[in-house]
Design a protein around this motif. Structure first.
Motif, short mmCIF file in Angstrom:
data_model
loop_
_atom_site.label_atom_id
_atom_site.label_comp_id
_atom_site.label_asym_id
_atom_site.label_seq_id
_atom_site.Cartn_x
_atom_site.Cartn_y
_atom_site.Cartn_z
N ASP A 177 -0.83 9.55 9.76
CA ASP A 177 -1.46 8.58 10.75
C ASP A 177 -1.24 7.18 10.44
OD1 ASP A 177 -1.66 10.76 12.63
OD2 ASP A 177 -3.68 11.01 12.49
N ALA A 178 -1.82 7.13 9.17
CA ALA A 178 -2.15 5.97 8.37
C ALA A 178 -0.75 5.14 8.27
CB ALA A 178 -2.67 6.02 6.97
N ARG A 234 0.96 -1.11 0.06
CA ARG A 234 0.11 0.00 -0.07
C ARG A 234 0.93 1.32 0.06
NH1 ARG A 234 -2.19 -2.41 5.46
NH2 ARG A 234 -0.07 -2.71 5.14
N LEU A 235 0.44 2.02 -1.14
CA LEU A 235 1.61 3.27 -1.16
C LEU A 235 0.78 4.52 -0.83
CD1 LEU A 235 3.14 0.96 -2.84
CD2 LEU A 235 3.77 2.96 -4.37
N GLY A 236 1.14 5.53 -0.38
CA GLY A 236 0.59 6.70 0.09
C GLY A 236 1.40 8.07 -0.33
N GLU A 272 -0.77 1.11 8.31
CA GLU A 272 -1.68 0.85 7.28
C GLU A 272 -1.02 1.30 5.81
OE1 GLU A 272 -4.99 2.98 8.88
OE2 GLU A 272 -5.11 1.89 10.46
N LEU A 273 -0.06 2.16 5.77
CA LEU A 273 0.66 2.25 4.44
C LEU A 273 1.99 1.65 4.65
CD1 LEU A 273 -0.24 6.08 4.00
CD2 LEU A 273 -1.03 4.08 2.56
N ALA A 322 9.88 2.04 10.11
CA ALA A 322 10.48 2.62 8.84
C ALA A 322 11.91 2.18 8.48
CB ALA A 322 10.10 3.87 8.40
N THR A 323 12.35 1.43 7.68
CA THR A 323 13.85 0.99 7.86
C THR A 323 14.58 1.41 6.19
OG1 THR A 323 13.27 -0.97 6.64
CG2 THR A 323 13.76 -0.90 9.26
#
Ligand code: ADP
Ligand code: MG
Length: 432
Positions: free
Chosen positions: A268-269, A250-252, A274-275, A293-294
């Motif tokens: 927030d997502a 899922r990409l935002g 959720e992303l 996040a890495t």
């Protein structure tokens, strides 16, 4: 958690300052992820325990909300009253907050520029904290400070400042440096690659995501907050979505033209997992904290300053897992640009990069337009003239100690010159 040695000594500096008769004026420089917020928070706790109010000024809506939430997480159980104020705060909430402030209720208010609004009154503001100071001008610092009666001032920056620039711009501030990062953080490595190797980057990203991690992809802002940025970021999202390896993720998208609420929703997502991937312009540059996040991929990384790249890289490596920052050089990046990127990959010392950035781009560029005027020297070269600047500062201090008003006849010419050249800036000093 236990404070790092760097945090501990910064807290001691702050507590020593506030025990003195004159207001604190301190700059805390700490590399990204060094944990400056906690230091600021402890200072705020002290103010509140003393029955006073504290304000924490941050540059973006996202940061205000994030700080508000993480502060509640850290000290909420102690009942420390914390409020968040941004441009998006409703009129009703704003009035309620004003009522509490006017009643001199001891509390911490975390906020954006909304804190600086003329109408807002802060009758027992004893501590004014400015986070990510490079996003604010001197006047904004002064505007916050003016809400209280000579409040203590704490200024935080994640941008390691070259020593000379510090002397030139912040000679009036005492300095604490937080070296080192909290323990338990995974390794962070930086690699330079180029556009031609995009498929490898995608492959690597797919592996990280499959392992449950998250990734940032940053594209340079072409013009901050303009339509063109949106297009650059949108094009990038579409390109990534078209990759079969990334199909199930899922990409935002996050960019400067979005409404604050929408930005917040996307952020927030991403934070809730959720992303998987967040494609963004540099709106994420400051402060955002997502330990899962890495991977940080910076497209057209040659268009960023070294300090900015260092800031971006600081968005990863915040959790226990190993993290990677990939600097992608655009097709048109020249040899010199590649050298700069290689330098960024070689060192994780933000101060070293800051010095290099200063030599490469000059002080105006280093700070961006907001503070460029501060370092408009005709002859001095900040990258070269440190001894001279130190002499000048000492001479300045001696002069002020001997004749602060410049009333001695020999100083008349200097007095006139100062008034002509710096009347705008002096206004602040005289008002203070
Ligand atoms: P920055 O200096 O970049 O503003 P933050 O204050 O956002 O860094 O801190 C980064 C993260 O590290 C936060 O999640 C914070 O809760 C955590 N943290 C801060 N100090 C420590 C510490 N001494 N030990 C472990 N984690 C810490
Ligand atoms: Mg921070």
């Amino acid at each position: 958690f236990t404070l790092t040695d760097g945090q501990d000594s910064a807290v001691r500096d702050v507590f020593a300052d506030v025990a003195r008769a004159r207001p604190m004026h301190r700059l805390i420089v700490g590399d990204v992820g060094s944990g400056k917020t906690v230091v600021a928070l402890l200072a705020a706790c002290a103010a509140i325990e003393a029955g006073q109010q504290a304000a924490l000024l941050v540059p973006t809506e996202i940061l205000a909300r994030q700080h508000g939430e993480s502060i509640v997480k850290l000290v909420g159980s102690t009942g420390l009253p914390v409020a968040v104020l941004t441009g998006a705060t409703s009129a009703v909430d704003r009035r309620a907050l004003q009522a509490r402030l006017s009643a001199k209720e001891p509390m911490l208010v975390v906020g954006t520029h909304a804190l600086l609004e003329h109408k807002l009154q802060f009758p027992s503001l004893a501590l004014a904290i400015v986070d990510e100071q490079h996003r604010f001008g001197v006047r904004q610092r002064a505007a916050l400070s003016a809400k209280g009666v000579l409040p203590h001032m704490l200024v935080l920056t994640a941008t390691p400042i070259p020593r000379t620039l510090q002397l030139a711009c912040f000679g009036d501030l005492d300095l604490s440096v937080i070296h080192g990062r909290p323990a338990g953080r995974g390794r962070l490595v930086t690699r330079v690659t180029d556009e031609a190797r995009f498929p490898h980057v995608v492959e690597f990203m797919a592996r990280e995501l499959a392992a449950g991690r998250q990734a940032f992809v940053v594209v340079p802002a072409i013009e901050e907050g303009k339509i063109a940025d949106l297009r650059a970021a949108e094009t990038e999202v579409e390109r990534l979505r078209a990759q079969p390896l990334l199909a199930k993720f899922r990409l935002g998208l996050l960019h400067g033209k979005m409404k604050p609420d929408d930005k917040q929703d996307v952020m927030d997502a991403f934070r809730r997992g959720e992303l998987d991937v967040l494609v963004a312009t540099t709106v994420i540059e400051v402060g955002v904290d997502v330990p899962n996040a890495t991977l940080m991929v910076v497209e057209n990384s040659e268009r960023f300053g070294l300090t900015q790249l260092h800031q971006l890289r600081g968005r990863v490596g915040r959790g226990e897992h190993r993290s990677v920052c990939v600097l992608v050089a655009g097709a048109t990046a020249g040899a010199r640009a590649r050298e700069r990127l290689a330098l960024t990959a070689e060192t994780d010392d933000g101060f070293e990069l800051a010095e290099a950035d200063l030599v490469l781009r000059g002080p105006g560029e280093f700070w961006g337009t907001r503070q460029a005027g501060l370092t408009d020297f005709k002859l001095a070269d900040l990258a070269r003239d440190e001894p001279l600047l130190l002499q000048a500062r000492d001479a300045g201090r001696a002069l002020v100690a001997a004749d602060a008003q410049l009333l001695v006849p020999e100083h008349a010419a200097l007095r006139t010159l100062l008034r002509e050249r710096f009347s705008g800036a002096l206004e602040l000093a005289l008002a203070g």
